[in-house]
Design a protein around this motif. Structure first.
Motif, PDB file in Angstrom:
ATOM      1  N   ASP A  52       0.880  -1.257  -0.181  1.00 35.14           N
ATOM      2  CA  ASP A  52       0.280   0.370  -0.110  1.00 35.14           C
ATOM      3  C   ASP A  52       1.120   1.589   0.238  1.00 35.14           C
ATOM      4  OD1 ASP A  52      -2.428  -1.796   0.136  1.00 35.14           O
ATOM      5  OD2 ASP A  52      -2.557  -1.457   2.172  1.00 35.14           O
ATOM      6  N   ASP A  53       1.911   1.068   0.945  1.00 35.81           N
ATOM      7  CA  ASP A  53       2.667   2.660   0.594  1.00 35.81           C
ATOM      8  C   ASP A  53       3.001   2.591  -0.545  1.00 35.81           C
ATOM      9  OD1 ASP A  53       2.993   2.496   3.373  1.00 35.81           O
ATOM     10  OD2 ASP A  53       4.794   1.726   3.690  1.00 35.81           O
ATOM     11  N   GLU A  54       3.539   2.044  -1.586  1.00 39.61           N
ATOM     12  CA  GLU A  54       4.185   1.882  -2.793  1.00 39.61           C
ATOM     13  C   GLU A  54       2.552   2.487  -3.549  1.00 39.61           C
ATOM     14  OE1 GLU A  54       7.277  -0.789  -3.993  1.00 39.61           O
ATOM     15  OE2 GLU A  54       6.167  -1.759  -2.253  1.00 39.61           O
ATOM     16  N   ALA A  55       1.880   1.703  -3.225  1.00 43.88           N
ATOM     17  CA  ALA A  55       0.510   2.008  -4.441  1.00 43.88           C
ATOM     18  C   ALA A  55       0.257   4.051  -4.143  1.00 43.88           C
ATOM     19  CB  ALA A  55      -0.616   1.508  -3.112  1.00 43.88           C
ATOM     20  N   LEU A  56      -0.008   3.918  -2.659  1.00 46.05           N
ATOM     21  CA  LEU A  56      -0.303   5.105  -2.496  1.00 46.05           C
ATOM     22  C   LEU A  56       0.358   6.610  -3.027  1.00 46.05           C
ATOM     23  CD1 LEU A  56      -1.398   5.182   1.260  1.00 46.05           C
ATOM     24  CD2 LEU A  56      -2.552   6.416  -0.642  1.00 46.05           C
ATOM     25  N   ALA A  57       2.284   5.952  -2.986  1.00 54.58           N
ATOM     26  CA  ALA A  57       2.726   6.911  -3.915  1.00 54.58           C
ATOM     27  C   ALA A  57       2.253   7.111  -5.228  1.00 54.58           C
ATOM     28  CB  ALA A  57       4.214   6.684  -3.448  1.00 54.58           C
ATOM     29  N   ILE A  58       2.585   6.106  -5.718  1.00 56.20           N
ATOM     30  CA  ILE A  58       2.250   6.112  -7.447  1.00 56.20           C
ATOM     31  C   ILE A  58       0.529   7.058  -7.381  1.00 56.20           C
ATOM     32  CG2 ILE A  58       1.133   5.093  -9.008  1.00 56.20           C
ATOM     33  CD1 ILE A  58       3.713   2.125  -8.492  1.00 56.20           C
ATOM     34  N   SER A  59      -0.405   6.430  -6.743  1.00 59.24           N
ATOM     35  CA  SER A  59      -1.824   7.293  -7.161  1.00 59.24           C
ATOM     36  C   SER A  59      -1.501   8.881  -6.884  1.00 59.24           C
ATOM     37  CB  SER A  59      -3.135   6.382  -6.260  1.00 59.24           C
ATOM     38  OG  SER A  59      -2.235   7.169  -4.935  1.00 59.24           O
ATOM     39  N   ARG A  60      -0.602   9.008  -5.842  1.00 63.29           N
ATOM     40  CA  ARG A  60      -0.246  10.865  -5.173  1.00 63.29           C
ATOM     41  C   ARG A  60       0.383  11.831  -6.453  1.00 63.29           C
ATOM     42  NH1 ARG A  60       0.410   9.455   1.546  1.00 63.29           N
ATOM     43  NH2 ARG A  60      -1.806   9.910   2.133  1.00 63.29           N
ATOM     44  N   GLY A  61       1.324  10.726  -6.854  1.00 62.28           N
ATOM     45  CA  GLY A  61       2.135  11.249  -7.841  1.00 62.28           C
ATOM     46  C   GLY A  61       0.988  11.514  -9.335  1.00 62.28           C
ATOM     47  N   MET A  62       0.303  10.565  -9.632  1.00 66.31           N
ATOM     48  CA  MET A  62      -0.524  10.545 -11.253  1.00 66.31           C
ATOM     49  C   MET A  62      -1.370  11.277 -10.659  1.00 66.31           C
ATOM     50  SD  MET A  62      -0.465   6.541 -12.502  1.00 66.31           S
ATOM     51  CE  MET A  62      -1.184   7.899 -14.461  1.00 66.31           C
ATOM     52  N   SER A  63      -1.734  12.307  -9.451  1.00 68.98           N
ATOM     53  CA  SER A  63      -2.797  13.021  -9.473  1.00 68.98           C
ATOM     54  C   SER A  63      -2.403  14.474  -9.289  1.00 68.98           C
ATOM     55  CB  SER A  63      -3.638  12.694  -7.994  1.00 68.98           C
ATOM     56  OG  SER A  63      -4.241  13.548  -7.413  1.00 68.98           O
ATOM     57  N   ARG A  64      -1.298  14.634  -8.868  1.00 70.67           N
ATOM     58  CA  ARG A  64      -0.515  15.711  -8.656  1.00 70.67           C
ATOM     59  C   ARG A  64      -0.520  16.330 -10.099  1.00 70.67           C
ATOM     60  NH1 ARG A  64       2.635  14.029  -4.376  1.00 70.67           N
ATOM     61  NH2 ARG A  64       4.644  12.891  -5.996  1.00 70.67           N
ATOM     62  N   ARG A  65      -0.187  14.938 -11.272  1.00 69.54           N
ATOM     63  CA  ARG A  65      -0.924  15.620 -13.163  1.00 69.54           C
ATOM     64  C   ARG A  65      -1.362  15.255 -13.520  1.00 69.54           C
ATOM     65  NH1 ARG A  65       3.730  12.063 -11.948  1.00 69.54           N
ATOM     66  NH2 ARG A  65       2.742   9.530 -12.566  1.00 69.54           N
ATOM     67  N   ALA A  66      -2.116  14.933 -12.868  1.00 67.99           N
ATOM     68  CA  ALA A  66      -3.441  14.942 -14.076  1.00 67.99           C
ATOM     69  C   ALA A  66      -4.770  15.365 -12.167  1.00 67.99           C
ATOM     70  CB  ALA A  66      -3.983  13.787 -14.284  1.00 67.99           C
ATOM     71  N   PRO A  67      -5.113  16.707 -11.611  1.00 70.16           N
ATOM     72  CA  PRO A  67      -5.129  16.846 -10.528  1.00 70.16           C
ATOM     73  C   PRO A  67      -7.105  16.416 -10.378  1.00 70.16           C
ATOM     74  CG  PRO A  67      -4.560  18.447 -11.194  1.00 70.16           C
ATOM     75  CD  PRO A  67      -3.971  17.724 -11.978  1.00 70.16           C
ATOM     76  N   PHE A  68      -7.727  16.179 -11.610  1.00 70.10           N
ATOM     77  CA  PHE A  68      -9.109  16.365 -11.818  1.00 70.10           C
ATOM     78  C   PHE A  68      -9.125  14.791 -12.127  1.00 70.10           C
ATOM     79  CE2 PHE A  68      -7.870  20.632 -12.692  1.00 70.10           C
ATOM     80  CZ  PHE A  68      -8.898  21.473 -11.529  1.00 70.10           C
ATOM     81  N   ASP A  69      -8.838  13.836 -12.133  1.00 74.37           N
ATOM     82  CA  ASP A  69      -9.105  12.697 -12.535  1.00 74.37           C
ATOM     83  C   ASP A  69      -8.986  11.727 -11.421  1.00 74.37           C
ATOM     84  OD1 ASP A  69      -9.048   9.641 -13.333  1.00 74.37           O
ATOM     85  OD2 ASP A  69      -7.797  10.172 -14.550  1.00 74.37           O
ATOM     86  N   VAL A  70     -10.081  11.360 -11.490  1.00 70.90           N
ATOM     87  CA  VAL A  70     -11.301  10.880  -9.638  1.00 70.90           C
ATOM     88  C   VAL A  70     -10.402   9.226  -9.131  1.00 70.90           C
ATOM     89  CG1 VAL A  70     -13.093  12.212  -9.937  1.00 70.90           C
ATOM     90  CG2 VAL A  70     -12.877   9.775 -10.196  1.00 70.90           C
ATOM     91  N   ARG A  71     -10.089   9.161 -10.114  1.00 70.97           N
ATOM     92  CA  ARG A  71      -9.748   7.322 -10.100  1.00 70.97           C
ATOM     93  C   ARG A  71      -8.165   7.368  -9.280  1.00 70.97           C
ATOM     94  NH1 ARG A  71      -7.590   5.528 -15.559  1.00 70.97           N
ATOM     95  NH2 ARG A  71      -6.944   7.880 -16.051  1.00 70.97           N
TER      96      ARG A  71
END
Length: 390
Positions: free
Chosen positions: A338-357
């Motif tokens: 989960d730590d790696e999953a969170l790091a990846i999803s947060r990084g992607m969210s910073r690049r695409a801040p309106f993608d709810v996935r």
């Protein structure tokens, strides 16, 4: 007219010829027909050519190969339709077809933004449209936030008015989305019998029909029929990863794990094609989760571990792009990383801040950890985004 300068007469003749060519084009275009002719003067021929090229891309797009998610295809259709509108501002159909197409596509943030400009216009302009154009508008308005009976009726009207249009072919998955798989199967079969004799698109009709049947039989629970249909679909394009995925899903539901694991070895050699989620790692993820959902925990975990190794080998490399990191995050979460999953999803969210996935995966992990404050923060973000969009 008598007495007009010769140059002006030639110009008027050229303009009339230009519009006539558009009218003839409407009648003869593969996915249009006489019912699609607009009110009043036809559009300029230059605008029509761009529009007709877009309708051909829509009609020939193969959802079995990921057309709803294919950003290159969506972009090509967008460019054609926006150019058609720019070339003739009075031509409403490019805007309508664009709205229908976007309502079918995955709702990337830019798709939502585009629909937000089309929806008010479609509501206000319906009274000035032909029956075909009005049905296009109804299709947009009634499907943008989820399929409804009104959207299905609009698709039916479009199919009746323009039998060669792609609209009837869209109905089965819409019916499945509202949990009516048997009705969807009947519509798919109706479409298949109407088009199977004119399949000039490299097996598209056969492939689309049998893939749809496999998909619907998975809902219905007839997994032997699902497997037979998936194999018929795959025979039309044996080297395609999406069609291999469908066969793997059927084997998963049947519990034939030995055949499934042998077939997974083919992922190393099949072609990914154009589909967004056709890469091997995503197939390991989806099939592993499906096996577990059907009660096959040990085989499902083995498949997920194969996917884990696939993603791990690509971390930081050229293939670690597009949807690969996000699907890796989901798989890592499934296996407890989960730590790696969170790091990846947060990084992607910073690049695409309106993608709810991306925020959705983060909220799920936080909820499972019991992080109430974190979940409230994510839910507040979703509520604020929803208020902006509606």
């Amino acid at each position: 007219p008598a007495g007009a300068p010769r140059g002006a007469a030639r110009e008027a003749l050229n303009a009339a010829t230009d519009r006539l060519l558009s009218a003839v084009g409407f009648v003869s275009a593969p996915y249009l027909g006489a019912a699609a002719l607009p009110l009043g003067e036809p559009p300029s021929f230059a605008a029509f050519r761009e529009f007709e090229a877009a309708t051909a891309l829509i009609g020939e797009a193969d959802p079995t190969l990921g057309a709803a998610y294919d950003t290159a295809l969506i972009g090509a259709i967008e460019r054609r339709l926006t150019r058609a509108s720019a070339l003739d501002s009075g031509f409403v159909q490019p805007r309508l077809w664009r709205g229908v197409r976007l309502s079918w596509s995955y709702h990337y943030p830019w798709v939502i933004a585009a629909l937000d400009t089309i929806l008010p216009w479609a509501r206000s302009a319906r009274d000035r449209m032909t029956p075909f154009e009005s049905a296009l508008a109804e299709c947009i308005l009634n499907s943008v936030n989820g399929i409804s009976d009104n959207a299905l009726e609009a698709l039916r009207r479009l199919a009746r008015l323009a039998p060669n249009s792609p609209f009837l072919a869209e109905m089965p998955r819409d019916l499945a989305d509202i949990n009516r798989p048997r009705a969807a199967l009947a519509v798919a079969t109706e479409w298949y019998h109407a088009h199977r004799e004119t399949d000039s698109l490299g097996g598209l009709v056969e492939r689309r029909y049998w893939t749809t049947v496999a998909y619907l039989q998975h809902f219905i629970g007839d997994h032997k029929a699902e497997l037979a249909a998936a194999r018929k679909a795959r025979a039309t394009a044996p080297n395609n990863s999406s069609l291999l995925r469908d066969e793997l899903f059927a084997l998963s539901a049947l519990g034939d794990t030995a055949t499934l694991e042998r077939l997974l070895d083919e992922l190393a050699t099949v072609g990914k094609g154009q589909e967004l989620f056709g890469f091997a790692g995503d197939i390991y993820l989806a099939v592993g989760q499906d096996l577990i959902a059907h009660g096959h925990l040990s085989p499902g975990t083995r498949v997920l571990k194969r996917g884990e190794a696939w993603f791990d080998r690509r971390r930081g490399g050229p293939e670690w792009a597009g949807q690969v990191p996000f699907r890796a995050a989901i798989l890592y979460h499934a296996l407890g990383r989960d730590d790696e999953a969170l790091a990846i999803s947060r990084g992607m969210s910073r690049r695409a801040p309106f993608d709810v996935r991306y925020r959705g995966l983060e909220a799920r992990i936080l909820a499972l950890r019991g992080d109430t404050a974190g979940v409230k923060r994510e839910m507040a973000w979703v509520a604020a985004l929803s208020a902006q969009q509606h």
